[in-house]
Design a protein around this motif. Structure first.
Motif, PDB file in Angstrom:
ATOM      1  N   UNK A  54     -15.638 -44.431  71.670  1.00  0.00           N
ATOM      2  CA  UNK A  54     -16.785 -43.903  72.415  1.00  0.00           C
ATOM      3  C   UNK A  54     -16.950 -42.410  72.170  1.00  0.00           C
ATOM      4  N   UNK A  55     -15.831 -41.659  72.237  1.00  0.00           N
ATOM      5  CA  UNK A  55     -15.915 -40.211  72.066  1.00  0.00           C
ATOM      6  C   UNK A  55     -16.453 -39.827  70.696  1.00  0.00           C
ATOM      7  N   UNK A  56     -16.180 -40.651  69.679  1.00  0.00           N
ATOM      8  CA  UNK A  56     -16.611 -40.317  68.325  1.00  0.00           C
ATOM      9  C   UNK A  56     -18.124 -40.381  68.164  1.00  0.00           C
ATOM     10  N   UNK A  57     -18.773 -41.255  68.920  1.00  0.00           N
ATOM     11  CA  UNK A  57     -20.226 -41.416  68.762  1.00  0.00           C
ATOM     12  C   UNK A  57     -21.008 -40.799  69.909  1.00  0.00           C
ATOM     13  N   UNK A  58     -20.331 -40.444  70.996  1.00  0.00           N
ATOM     14  CA  UNK A  58     -21.052 -39.984  72.182  1.00  0.00           C
ATOM     15  C   UNK A  58     -21.883 -38.723  71.946  1.00  0.00           C
ATOM     16  N   UNK A  59     -21.356 -37.673  71.285  1.00  0.00           N
ATOM     17  CA  UNK A  59     -22.202 -36.488  71.082  1.00  0.00           C
ATOM     18  C   UNK A  59     -23.475 -36.797  70.310  1.00  0.00           C
ATOM     19  N   UNK A 263     -16.309 -31.661  71.306  1.00  0.00           N
ATOM     20  CA  UNK A 263     -17.638 -32.082  70.853  1.00  0.00           C
ATOM     21  C   UNK A 263     -18.432 -30.912  70.288  1.00  0.00           C
ATOM     22  N   UNK A 264     -18.343 -29.756  70.936  1.00  0.00           N
ATOM     23  CA  UNK A 264     -19.058 -28.584  70.431  1.00  0.00           C
ATOM     24  C   UNK A 264     -18.463 -28.105  69.108  1.00  0.00           C
ATOM     25  N   UNK A 265     -17.136 -28.181  68.975  1.00  0.00           N
ATOM     26  CA  UNK A 265     -16.520 -27.804  67.703  1.00  0.00           C
ATOM     27  C   UNK A 265     -17.040 -28.691  66.582  1.00  0.00           C
ATOM     28  N   UNK A 266     -17.133 -29.997  66.839  1.00  0.00           N
ATOM     29  CA  UNK A 266     -17.611 -30.914  65.803  1.00  0.00           C
ATOM     30  C   UNK A 266     -19.086 -30.686  65.484  1.00  0.00           C
ATOM     31  N   UNK A 267     -19.893 -30.413  66.520  1.00  0.00           N
ATOM     32  CA  UNK A 267     -21.310 -30.133  66.279  1.00  0.00           C
ATOM     33  C   UNK A 267     -21.482 -28.836  65.484  1.00  0.00           C
ATOM     34  N   UNK A 268     -20.703 -27.809  65.823  1.00  0.00           N
ATOM     35  CA  UNK A 268     -20.764 -26.549  65.082  1.00  0.00           C
ATOM     36  C   UNK A 268     -20.334 -26.747  63.636  1.00  0.00           C
ATOM     37  N   UNK A 269     -19.267 -27.512  63.431  1.00  0.00           N
ATOM     38  CA  UNK A 269     -18.789 -27.755  62.079  1.00  0.00           C
ATOM     39  C   UNK A 269     -19.803 -28.553  61.268  1.00  0.00           C
ATOM     40  N   UNK A 270     -20.440 -29.536  61.889  1.00  0.00           N
ATOM     41  CA  UNK A 270     -21.446 -30.318  61.174  1.00  0.00           C
ATOM     42  C   UNK A 270     -22.605 -29.441  60.713  1.00  0.00           C
ATOM     43  N   UNK A 271     -23.066 -28.566  61.596  1.00  0.00           N
ATOM     44  CA  UNK A 271     -24.206 -27.711  61.240  1.00  0.00           C
ATOM     45  C   UNK A 271     -23.808 -26.654  60.225  1.00  0.00           C
ATOM     46  N   UNK A 272     -22.632 -26.091  60.373  1.00  0.00           N
ATOM     47  CA  UNK A 272     -22.209 -25.025  59.463  1.00  0.00           C
ATOM     48  C   UNK A 272     -21.930 -25.555  58.068  1.00  0.00           C
ATOM     49  N   UNK A 278     -24.184 -39.501  59.218  1.00  0.00           N
ATOM     50  CA  UNK A 278     -23.403 -40.732  59.070  1.00  0.00           C
ATOM     51  C   UNK A 278     -21.903 -40.463  58.962  1.00  0.00           C
ATOM     52  N   UNK A 279     -21.518 -39.229  58.662  1.00  0.00           N
ATOM     53  CA  UNK A 279     -20.105 -38.876  58.580  1.00  0.00           C
ATOM     54  C   UNK A 279     -19.584 -38.229  59.856  1.00  0.00           C
ATOM     55  N   UNK A 280     -20.462 -38.032  60.835  1.00  0.00           N
ATOM     56  CA  UNK A 280     -20.064 -37.278  62.027  1.00  0.00           C
ATOM     57  C   UNK A 280     -18.914 -37.964  62.771  1.00  0.00           C
ATOM     58  N   UNK A 282     -16.446 -39.390  61.763  1.00  0.00           N
ATOM     59  CA  UNK A 282     -15.140 -39.230  61.132  1.00  0.00           C
ATOM     60  C   UNK A 282     -14.513 -37.858  61.401  1.00  0.00           C
ATOM     61  N   UNK A 283     -15.264 -36.926  61.956  1.00  0.00           N
ATOM     62  CA  UNK A 283     -14.702 -35.603  62.215  1.00  0.00           C
ATOM     63  C   UNK A 283     -13.531 -35.647  63.202  1.00  0.00           C
ATOM     64  N   UNK A 284     -13.654 -36.391  64.320  1.00  0.00           N
ATOM     65  CA  UNK A 284     -12.479 -36.488  65.202  1.00  0.00           C
ATOM     66  C   UNK A 284     -11.279 -37.127  64.520  1.00  0.00           C
ATOM     67  N   UNK A 285     -11.544 -37.928  63.484  1.00  0.00           N
ATOM     68  CA  UNK A 285     -10.448 -38.585  62.768  1.00  0.00           C
ATOM     69  C   UNK A 285      -9.522 -37.568  62.108  1.00  0.00           C
TER      70      UNK A 285
END
Length: 438
Positions: A54-59, A263-272, A278-280, A282-285
């Motif tokens: 759930x946490x992986x897709x929730x953001x 979640x904010x770290x992953x969103x920041x990393x995705x944008x940066x 579709x790979x989002x 996997x970031x918590x992985x």
């Protein structure tokens, strides 16, 4: 053995002879961890598969699917991480008072399991917020009793190792969860509903394993056995008068106020880094993989050199991750090639190292600062301060992102984290920082 323990039948008292060595071990080698630690690790592994799906897709589900603003997501994320603080004290105290840490943990795991199918029915912000609040209530009830069981089942000089093993097993679930979520999103016609359905089934399995295989009573004296007084709510709250525990709680609170949520770290990393949607998942992985690999080594290191040093070192790793994100978003990022080559791996490695150096290590340090009959309440006090601080930080960062933008908000968080780490360094080591000192 588990059946006898779960029914509360005490084992015959055996007085070990001097210099006795555990069967199956050689002198000088570490003894195997007790069954309680391994059984709870298995429960956490299964439960984390469910939670991290759930946490992986929730953001992405909330921001991209439902169109929430960063401020709205910050409120929900803060709720997700902070509501548990309101019931952790109750869970820890009741576990101590009743001597039934397993019962409280089971209720908490059960509540979280019930919430997974409810996500299928929640499509508005208030409904999702209510489900997340109930889920975090379950987490709040179970966390302190579970950690109390672990600390009571391990020798003082082995607590860092015991929590390291538990956190490693817990994080193995965090590795599996995002992979399942990723596969379901790609293969199922209605990906989000499939993720929530499978997550509910896995959570139910975790509760079943807890009921069947986790001993009902931790080894150690019954409540109040040490003569320090009746296990009351007033006595539990009075634990903060203990200098070591107060110092640990203060450090956890100050550093939590400067911690940007995952979640904010992953969103920041995705944008940066320009990572596709579709790979989002996997970031918590990657964060979980680093946590898994480093949890046990850093737990052992904390037992040897001091848990406070490792704990603060973990926050320095998090500060380095913030610095990389800020540098990658600067004017010279294009010349370094950082966003597309090194940035994702370096940030996620540091992020996982931060958790490996802080999560279980903080509990191992706090366990040495409170008596056994107040173990659950003492751990809950530290956890509560940290959770409330991270709740506040999540809301504050979401608001700062909305008003100033992502990069200025992260710069402020990094500056505050550096200042808080320096302040905690000046507090000096606690007397129970290592098992030898305790």
């Amino acid at each position: 053995m588990y059946v006898a323990d779960s029914r509360g039948v005490p084992a015959p008292a055996v007085t070990p002879e001097p210099q006795a060595v555990a069967p199956g071990t050689r002198p000088g080698r570490r003894a195997a961890l007790g069954p309680t630690v391994l059984a709870l690790g298995t429960v956490s592994l299964i439960t984390d598969v469910s939670s991290e799906m759930v946490a992986a897709v929730l953001p992405l589900y909330l921001v991209a699917g439902l169109g929430l603003s960063p401020l709205g997501f910050g409120l929900l994320d803060g709720l997700y991480n902070g509501v548990s603080a309101l019931v952790r004290l109750a869970g820890g105290h009741l576990g101590d008072r009743l001597g039934r840490h397993k019962l409280l943990a089971g209720i908490g795991y059960g509540l979280s399991a019930v919430c997974k199918p409810l996500l299928l029915l929640a499509h508005t912000l208030p409904a999702i917020g209510a489900v997340l609040a109930l889920d975090r209530t379950g987490k709040g009830l179970r966390t302190a009793p579970r950690d109390a069981l672990i600390s009571l089942a391990a020798a003082p000089e082995e607590r860092g190792r015991a929590f390291g093993v538990h956190r490693a097993m817990d994080t193995a679930g965090a590795l599996i969860g995002p992979i399942l979520a990723f596969l379901l999103l790609r293969g199922a016609a209605d990906g989000y509903d499939a993720v929530f359905t499978v997550s509910a089934c896995v959570a139910a399995l975790g509760v079943l394993v807890l009921v069947l295989f986790v001993p009902g009573r931790a080894p150690g004296p019954p409540p109040g056995a040490s003569g320090s007084g009746r296990v009351s709510a007033r006595a539990s709250l009075g634990l903060l008068r203990r200098r070591d525990l107060r110092r640990l709680a203060l450090c956890a609170l100050l550093l939590g106020l400067c911690t940007v949520s995952d979640a904010f770290v992953f969103l920041l990393l995705q944008r940066t880094a320009g990572i596709a949607d579709r790979w989002f998942a996997l970031l918590p992985l990657a964060t979980a993989a680093a946590f898994f690999l480093l949890a046990l080594p850093l737990g052992r290191l904390a037992d040897r050199i001091g848990r406070r040093r490792v704990f603060l070192g973990g926050h320095l790793a998090l500060l380095a991750a913030y610095g990389l994100l800020l540098a990658a978003g600067g004017q010279h990022a294009a010349h370094t090639g950082l966003p597309h080559a090194v940035l994702p791996y370096a940030v996620l490695l540091l992020h996982g190292g931060f958790y490996a150096a802080t999560d279980g290590v903080l509990m191992a340090a706090a366990a040495g600062a409170v008596p056994e009959e107040h173990r659950g309440a003492g751990l809950a006090l530290v956890q509560t301060g940290q959770a409330l601080a991270r709740f506040t930080a999540s809301i504050g960062f979401g608001a700062a992102w909305t008003v100033w933008g992502a990069r200025p908000a992260l710069a402020v968080a990094a500056a505050l984290l550096a200042a808080a780490t320096a302040l905690c360094l000046r507090l000096g080591p606690a007397a129970a920082d290592t098992a030898a000192d305790a």
